[in-house]
Design a protein around this motif. Structure first.
Motif, PDB file in Angstrom:
ATOM      1  N   SER A  20     -47.153  -2.089   8.437  1.00  0.00           N
ATOM      2  CA  SER A  20     -46.017  -1.575   9.097  1.00  0.00           C
ATOM      3  C   SER A  20     -46.455  -1.882  10.629  1.00  0.00           C
ATOM      4  CB  SER A  20     -46.039   0.011   8.536  1.00  0.00           C
ATOM      5  OG  SER A  20     -45.325   0.605   9.663  1.00  0.00           O
ATOM      6  N   GLY A  21     -45.461  -2.076  11.481  1.00  0.00           N
ATOM      7  CA  GLY A  21     -45.707  -2.503  13.019  1.00  0.00           C
ATOM      8  C   GLY A  21     -46.507  -3.581  13.048  1.00  0.00           C
ATOM      9  N   SER A  22     -46.712  -4.416  12.279  1.00  0.00           N
ATOM     10  CA  SER A  22     -47.326  -5.991  12.553  1.00  0.00           C
ATOM     11  C   SER A  22     -46.281  -6.718  12.312  1.00  0.00           C
ATOM     12  CB  SER A  22     -48.375  -6.043  11.490  1.00  0.00           C
ATOM     13  OG  SER A  22     -48.134  -6.424  10.191  1.00  0.00           O
ATOM     14  N   SER A  23     -46.628  -7.902  13.015  1.00  0.00           N
ATOM     15  CA  SER A  23     -45.740  -8.941  13.023  1.00  0.00           C
ATOM     16  C   SER A  23     -45.738  -9.808  11.700  1.00  0.00           C
ATOM     17  CB  SER A  23     -46.090 -10.010  13.921  1.00  0.00           C
ATOM     18  OG  SER A  23     -47.310 -10.571  13.786  1.00  0.00           O
ATOM     19  N   GLU A  24     -46.430  -9.460  10.619  1.00  0.00           N
ATOM     20  CA  GLU A  24     -46.472  -9.993   9.404  1.00  0.00           C
ATOM     21  C   GLU A  24     -45.514  -9.398   8.585  1.00  0.00           C
ATOM     22  OE1 GLU A  24     -50.683 -10.110   7.474  1.00  0.00           O
ATOM     23  OE2 GLU A  24     -51.183  -9.121   9.248  1.00  0.00           O
ATOM     24  N   SER A  25     -44.944  -8.076   8.870  1.00  0.00           N
ATOM     25  CA  SER A  25     -43.976  -7.342   7.896  1.00  0.00           C
ATOM     26  C   SER A  25     -42.677  -7.726   8.081  1.00  0.00           C
ATOM     27  CB  SER A  25     -44.292  -5.995   8.240  1.00  0.00           C
ATOM     28  OG  SER A  25     -43.966  -5.425   9.535  1.00  0.00           O
ATOM     29  N   VAL A  70     -44.320 -10.791   1.255  1.00  0.00           N
ATOM     30  CA  VAL A  70     -45.425  -9.940   0.799  1.00  0.00           C
ATOM     31  C   VAL A  70     -45.075  -8.466   0.605  1.00  0.00           C
ATOM     32  CG1 VAL A  70     -47.744  -9.238   1.377  1.00  0.00           C
ATOM     33  CG2 VAL A  70     -47.274 -11.593   1.555  1.00  0.00           C
ATOM     34  N   THR A  71     -44.264  -8.089   1.698  1.00  0.00           N
ATOM     35  CA  THR A  71     -43.839  -6.715   1.721  1.00  0.00           C
ATOM     36  C   THR A  71     -42.670  -6.191   0.705  1.00  0.00           C
ATOM     37  OG1 THR A  71     -44.081  -6.600   4.141  1.00  0.00           O
ATOM     38  CG2 THR A  71     -42.791  -4.836   3.331  1.00  0.00           C
ATOM     39  N   GLU A 107     -50.794   1.937   0.718  1.00  0.00           N
ATOM     40  CA  GLU A 107     -51.719   1.806   1.607  1.00  0.00           C
ATOM     41  C   GLU A 107     -51.543   0.248   2.412  1.00  0.00           C
ATOM     42  OE1 GLU A 107     -53.846   3.893   2.959  1.00  0.00           O
ATOM     43  OE2 GLU A 107     -53.098   5.252   1.621  1.00  0.00           O
ATOM     44  N   PHE A 108     -51.334  -0.536   1.631  1.00  0.00           N
ATOM     45  CA  PHE A 108     -51.002  -1.961   2.078  1.00  0.00           C
ATOM     46  C   PHE A 108     -49.865  -1.858   3.033  1.00  0.00           C
ATOM     47  CE2 PHE A 108     -53.432  -3.846  -1.576  1.00  0.00           C
ATOM     48  CZ  PHE A 108     -54.448  -4.213  -1.034  1.00  0.00           C
ATOM     49  N   MET A 109     -48.795  -1.372   2.696  1.00  0.00           N
ATOM     50  CA  MET A 109     -47.526  -1.423   3.335  1.00  0.00           C
ATOM     51  C   MET A 109     -47.691  -0.532   4.702  1.00  0.00           C
ATOM     52  SD  MET A 109     -44.391  -0.920   0.633  1.00  0.00           S
ATOM     53  CE  MET A 109     -45.197   0.459  -0.378  1.00  0.00           C
TER      54      MET A 109
END
Length: 80
Positions: free
Chosen positions: A70-75, A11-12, A64-66
């Motif tokens: 940022s900093g989440s475990s999703e990225s 996604v990133t 904005e989405f990035m």
């Protein structure tokens, strides 16, 4: 989520790709606006300006989405 060789989750990576292509296209559209104006086609120049604004908004939303990811475990580790 897979991070592949890049260290970015899918996604990133996709957001970065859309942002890049939106910004690149916006740069190119500036020339299209000039070409249309040089040809005396203000209607077409206005159309290209609309498209440029849409891509600018698209790039802003990706940013904005990035920031949100940022900093989440999703990225993935490249953005964390």
């Amino acid at each position: 989520m897979a991070t592949g060789e890049t260290g970015f989750d899918d996604v990133t990576f996709d957001l970065i790709s859309v942002q890049y292509h939106s910004l690149k296209a916006g740069h190119d559209y500036g020339q299209y606006v000039r070409d249309a104006r040089n040809a005396g086609r203000e209607d077409i120049a206005s159309f290209f300006e609309e498209v440029m604004a849409q891509d600018s908004e698209r790039a802003r939303r990706c940013h904005e989405f990035m920031k949100e990811l940022s900093g989440s475990s999703e990225s993935g580790p490249a953005v964390s």
